[in-house]
Design an enzyme around this catalytic site. Sequence first.
Site, PDB file in Angstrom:
ATOM      1  N   HIS A   1       1.037  14.046  -6.791  1.00  0.00           N
ATOM      2  CA  HIS A   1       0.277  15.297  -6.640  1.00  0.00           C
ATOM      3  C   HIS A   1      -1.070  15.247  -7.374  1.00  0.00           C
ATOM      4  O   HIS A   1      -1.907  16.124  -7.194  1.00  0.00           O
ATOM      5  CB  HIS A   1       1.126  16.468  -7.152  1.00  0.00           C
ATOM      6  CG  HIS A   1       0.828  17.767  -6.462  1.00  0.00           C
ATOM      7  ND1 HIS A   1      -0.252  17.942  -5.621  1.00  0.00           N
ATOM      8  CD2 HIS A   1       1.470  18.952  -6.474  1.00  0.00           C
ATOM      9  CE1 HIS A   1      -0.250  19.182  -5.169  1.00  0.00           C
ATOM     10  NE2 HIS A   1       0.777  19.829  -5.671  1.00  0.00           N
TER      11      HIS A   1
ATOM     12  N   CYS B   1       0.845  -1.208   0.000  1.00  0.00           N
ATOM     13  CA  CYS B   1       0.000   0.000   0.000  1.00  0.00           C
ATOM     14  C   CYS B   1       0.873   1.249   0.000  1.00  0.00           C
ATOM     15  O   CYS B   1       0.465   2.312  -0.492  1.00  0.00           O
ATOM     16  CB  CYS B   1      -0.839   0.068   1.264  1.00  0.00           C
ATOM     17  SG  CYS B   1      -1.848  -1.365   1.560  1.00  0.00           S
TER      18      CYS B   1
ATOM     19  N   ASP C   1      -2.878  16.651  -2.218  1.00  0.00           N
ATOM     20  CA  ASP C   1      -2.528  18.072  -2.256  1.00  0.00           C
ATOM     21  C   ASP C   1      -1.398  18.358  -1.261  1.00  0.00           C
ATOM     22  O   ASP C   1      -1.196  17.609  -0.312  1.00  0.00           O
ATOM     23  CB  ASP C   1      -3.739  18.932  -1.865  1.00  0.00           C
ATOM     24  CG  ASP C   1      -4.818  18.868  -2.931  1.00  0.00           C
ATOM     25  OD1 ASP C   1      -4.468  18.622  -4.098  1.00  0.00           O
ATOM     26  OD2 ASP C   1      -5.998  19.042  -2.586  1.00  0.00           O
TER      27      ASP C   1
END
Length: 432
Positions: free
Chosen positions: A405, A349, A409
């Site tokens: 990105h 993950c 954020d």
Amino acid sequence: MALQDILVPDIGDFDKVEVIEILVSEGDTIAEEDSLITVESDKASMEIPSSGSGRVVSVKVSMGDMVSEGSVIVSIEPIETAPEAEEEPVEEATAEPEKIAETPKVKTAPVPETPAKPSPVAVVDEVSFSKAYASPSVRRFARELGVDLGAVSGSGRKNRIVKEDVKSFIKQAMQSGGGKAASGSSSLGIAPMPEVDFSQWGDISEVKLSKINKLTGEFLHRNWVSIPHVTQYDEADITEMEAFRKQMAKEMEREGVKITPLAFIMKAVVASLKAYPRFNTSLAPSGDTLIQKNYYHIGVAVDTPDGLVVPVIRDVDQKSLIEISNEIRAFAGKARDKKLKPADMQGGCFTISSLGGIGGTKFTPIINAPEVAILGVSRSKMQPVWNGSEFEPRLMVPLSLSYDHRVIDGAEGARFTTHLSKMLSDIRRLIL
Ligand code: CAO
């Protein structure tokens, strides 16, 4: 042929309404009922249709103009319609299903003998193309560039597709490698590296890259160029954590157990993933959704003589610090003995790359896609930290978090490292 002025028709109670959108340009061919402009009063907005068909010679209004019934919108050169009998037979309307192609019946463009090349942007779905809400000029623009209007979102009034929407669609498609997918790929138009003969400047020898080097290289290169990386740097006060770890190390020495700082960092990462679940996602190939993972499998970058490998420790949230430490050790051993199985390196993950045992102050780790973030850990160092009244020696560990990105954020990136730092600075929080 004499030019014909197309005027604003009777628009009911409206007098002096503002032009807020111009839907045609000089040179466009328009058909009767095609929308020419959009006007807006304080009550409503409406599109003004054309009362004639032909080629637009000049547009007589500008954005912001106030128009009323009788104002000239465009001057057109009417297109002479040939008598039905003289029409050349067209076997099948294979292209140009949009309105504009149907109206002038003078000269039919020859139907290409070979099928059109598939568009580099997307395969055009003719049904959704014809239903898309756009002006004739935007339709033609999209058609010229092979853009499927049905896949473009409109930013104009009432979600009308404007030229800028088509341009942004193409830009986005090019950036993600030609398709709508978010996975990104090649075709970036980067010039190839020049071939250089280094022997002209001195003695050289060739060193073969290992299979792992080559595979990792390709993978890292793809991730580096196709994912917009941002790296957030931070540090955590691990004075108490290290004191506890060393105390435990003494107690556990007899049992042959060694707790590594990495085990604490993994636990703190899992706590931060729980607090900021967006870091535990992957972008779906469509680029439209995120896949949220509700399990916590953490990859650990292991340095081996043949190159870098990333075994994955499963369900870190359900394991103790001792279990995690033992697994890291076992995996690192297996990695160095080339005994890792492909399944040992799948399903992660989030990845941690720790260079703390070696040195360095900070670095930019490359995201291990399809994960969306990776943590780099550098060597901890005693530092003077101001406690409000004096400087205190504190053991500080540098953290470097790279994230995708497109998914995360900057503010979220800073929140994640702040949370992580808090967890490491006070490990009692890990048991909450
Ligand atoms: N700061 C200071 N010391 C640290 C530290 C840190 N952040 N992290 C670990 N150390 C210490 C350990 O405590 C240990 O010291 P002691 O033996 O005195 O306790 C020593 O450094 C060696 O640790 P280690 O590196 O062997 O063990 P680890 O559990 O910290 O790490 C592993 C295991 C597999 C991550 C590591 O061996 C490794 O391969 N690191 C390289 C990863 C890598 O190459 N990343 C780059 C990827 S991008 O190219």
